[in-house]
Design a protein around this motif. Structure first.
Motif, short mmCIF file in Angstrom:
data_model
loop_
_atom_site.label_atom_id
_atom_site.label_comp_id
_atom_site.label_asym_id
_atom_site.label_seq_id
_atom_site.Cartn_x
_atom_site.Cartn_y
_atom_site.Cartn_z
N GLU A 194 -20.41 -1.23 6.10
CA GLU A 194 -20.17 0.03 5.38
C GLU A 194 -19.32 -0.19 4.14
OE1 GLU A 194 -18.73 2.83 8.33
OE2 GLU A 194 -20.22 2.10 9.75
N ASP A 195 -18.97 -1.43 3.87
CA ASP A 195 -18.27 -1.75 2.62
C ASP A 195 -19.31 -1.90 1.51
OD1 ASP A 195 -15.97 -1.95 4.12
OD2 ASP A 195 -15.64 -4.09 3.77
N SER A 196 -18.88 -1.64 0.29
CA SER A 196 -19.72 -1.92 -0.87
C SER A 196 -18.82 -2.48 -1.96
CB SER A 196 -20.37 -0.65 -1.41
OG SER A 196 -21.29 -0.13 -0.48
N ALA A 202 -15.25 -0.67 -2.13
CA ALA A 202 -15.22 0.61 -1.42
C ALA A 202 -15.53 0.37 0.05
CB ALA A 202 -16.24 1.58 -2.03
N ASP A 203 -14.83 1.09 0.91
CA ASP A 203 -14.97 0.93 2.36
C ASP A 203 -15.29 2.31 2.94
OD1 ASP A 203 -14.56 0.68 5.09
OD2 ASP A 203 -12.59 -0.26 4.92
N GLY A 204 -16.54 2.47 3.33
CA GLY A 204 -16.99 3.79 3.79
C GLY A 204 -16.61 4.07 5.22
N SER A 257 -11.11 -5.01 1.12
CA SER A 257 -11.09 -3.92 2.10
C SER A 257 -10.14 -4.27 3.23
CB SER A 257 -12.51 -3.64 2.62
OG SER A 257 -13.01 -4.76 3.31
N ASP A 258 -9.82 -3.30 4.07
CA ASP A 258 -8.84 -3.53 5.13
C ASP A 258 -9.36 -4.48 6.21
OD1 ASP A 258 -10.66 -1.71 6.23
OD2 ASP A 258 -9.13 -0.84 7.55
N GLY A 259 -10.66 -4.75 6.19
CA GLY A 259 -11.19 -5.74 7.13
C GLY A 259 -10.62 -7.13 6.88
N LEU A 260 -10.15 -7.36 5.66
CA LEU A 260 -9.45 -8.61 5.37
C LEU A 260 -7.97 -8.49 5.75
CD1 LEU A 260 -9.27 -11.49 4.15
CD2 LEU A 260 -8.71 -10.40 1.97
N VAL A 318 -12.88 -7.74 13.23
CA VAL A 318 -13.21 -6.48 13.89
C VAL A 318 -13.76 -5.42 12.93
CG1 VAL A 318 -11.48 -6.85 15.68
CG2 VAL A 318 -10.89 -5.47 13.69
N ASP A 319 -13.70 -5.69 11.66
CA ASP A 319 -14.19 -4.71 10.68
C ASP A 319 -14.99 -5.46 9.62
OD1 ASP A 319 -14.52 -2.35 9.28
OD2 ASP A 319 -12.41 -2.13 8.72
N ASN A 320 -15.69 -4.73 8.80
CA ASN A 320 -16.38 -5.33 7.66
C ASN A 320 -15.33 -5.89 6.70
OD1 ASN A 320 -18.32 -2.30 7.61
ND2 ASN A 320 -18.76 -4.15 8.75
MN MN Z 1 -12.63 -1.11 6.81
#
Ligand code: MN
Length: 374
Positions: free
Chosen positions: A19-21, A32-34, A181-184, A220-222
């Motif tokens: 869901e990231d772009s 962007a992180d949707g 994004s916060d996935g990092l 755990v996240d994109n």
């Molecule tokens: Mn995220």
């Protein structure tokens, strides 16, 4: 100044979609992180970036105007398409004009500056936990592991208007800017990000290493990361953008956008050196908007275990939640069990079903904890 770019976006280890772009549209770079369900998240982040791209290419408005317009586009789509109702996205953008980097930011994606071996954050997270840190309720360290750390206080597309943070950085040769994004950042501590940036001069190799680190920490996240490396580009051409981006659904690449040419002053700017401080001015948190629609938690209402919609917090004395179901379970019986001691603070759940499951578990635990005959 030459800019070399590295870009990567990865689904991670757990999620079913990305869901990231991101946008690599020199001299504009955006992450962007949707959010808002599977489809909603993807639509929100890609629609936001498409909107920014369209306005940028048409040279319409400032970066902040373009982000504001993206907010409107996402919000309007969510109003007319029920399948994406409640969607939203973070957005962190960097627009390079000469040695000046304009930043625009909403949400909990981040921009960092890596300069002289030091890593500093250029953006402020629009999260509940960050707000709690500012108010002295919890420490930074507590925020990192806080159960509510992903709750946003501001996102793009969830309301008709949005407050966009803006700031400028004057880049010097050798600077690296990281957008991610916060996935990092939820997976890889700042210290490790700094080490990777120190040890990996090539921007593409660096983003790939960051993504690998996030994945090996759990993924755990994109995960999305863009790196902009600023070099003293003496070859007289204009800012030569080496784009080594990995193909991505919404990554758009252009060699050099027309807008980049005009403001580029090629002369060496005497006096601008490492001594120039980062002049980031993040604007005030006006119009704090809590993203509550999809939030659930189990807490205490009238002395009973209850399911709430919203978040277990209040701002200015106003509760940000409402009771959905009040059960018959006495709260003090649950709180007597070590596991539910913090029930009064609320146990968050990703959806209604999970909240109900927590209640069932509490009921079972309370029942089995009853000493016989009491
Ligand atoms: Mn995220």
């Amino acid at each position: 100044m030459n800019i070399r770019v590295g870009s990567a976006s990865d689904i991670g280890q757990v999620r079913e979609g990305n869901e990231d772009s991101f946008l690599v549209l020199a001299p504009l770079y955006v992450v962007a992180d949707g959010m808002g369900g599977h489809r909603g998240g993807e639509v929100a982040s890609s629609l936001a970036l498409e909107t920014v791209q369209r306005l940028f290419e048409a040279q319409q408005g400032t970066l902040a105007d373009q982000v504001t317009e993206a907010n409107r586009a996402v919000f309007e789509r969510s109003q007319v398409d029920r399948s994406v109702a409640g969607m939203g996205t973070t957005l962190t953008a960097a627009l390079v004009e000469g040695d000046r980097v304009h930043l625009a930011h909403v949400g909990d994606s981040r921009a960092y500056l890596f300069r002289g071996g030091e890593l500093s954050m250029l953006t402020e997270d629009h999260t509940l936990v960050h707000r709690m840190v500012l108010e002295g309720e919890i420490t930074e360290a507590e925020a990192e592991t806080h159960p509510h750390r992903s709750i946003l206080t501001r996102a793009l597309g969830v309301d008709a208007s949005v407050q966009v943070d803006e700031g400028d950085v004057i880049a010097v040769a050798g600077d690296r800017i990281l957008l991610c994004s916060d996935g990092l950042t939820a997976m890889v501590p700042d210290g490790q990000i700094r080490e990777i940036l120190s040890a990996t001069p090539d921007p593409q190799e660096a983003v790939d290493t960051l993504v690998r680190a996030a994945n090996s920490a759990g993924g755990v996240d994109n995960i999305t990361a863009l790196i902009l490396d600023f070099d003293e580009g003496e070859p007289p051409g204009r800012a030569d953008t080496t784009d080594t981006g990995v193909p991505h659904r919404s990554a758009v690449k252009r060699p050099v956008a027309p807008r980049e040419r005009a403001p580029f002053a090629r002369g060496r700017r005497v006096g601008i050196g490492a001594g120039i401080a980062v002049t980031i001015g993040v604007l005030a948190f006006v119009g704090l908007r809590l993203y509550l629609d999809s939030q659930w938690f189990v807490g205490v209402s009238n002395g009973r275990v209850a399911v709430f919609r919203g978040i277990p917090a209040e701002v200015g004395g106003i509760g940000l939640h409402s009771v959905v179901v009040e059960t018959s379970i006495p709260a003090e019986e649950a709180e007597a069990l070590p596991f539910y001691r913090e029930l009064g603070d609320g146990i968050t759940a990703p959806d209604r079903e999970s909240a109900d499951a927590i209640v069932q578990q509490i009921r079972a635990d309370v029942t089995s904890a009853q000493p016989a005959g009491s």
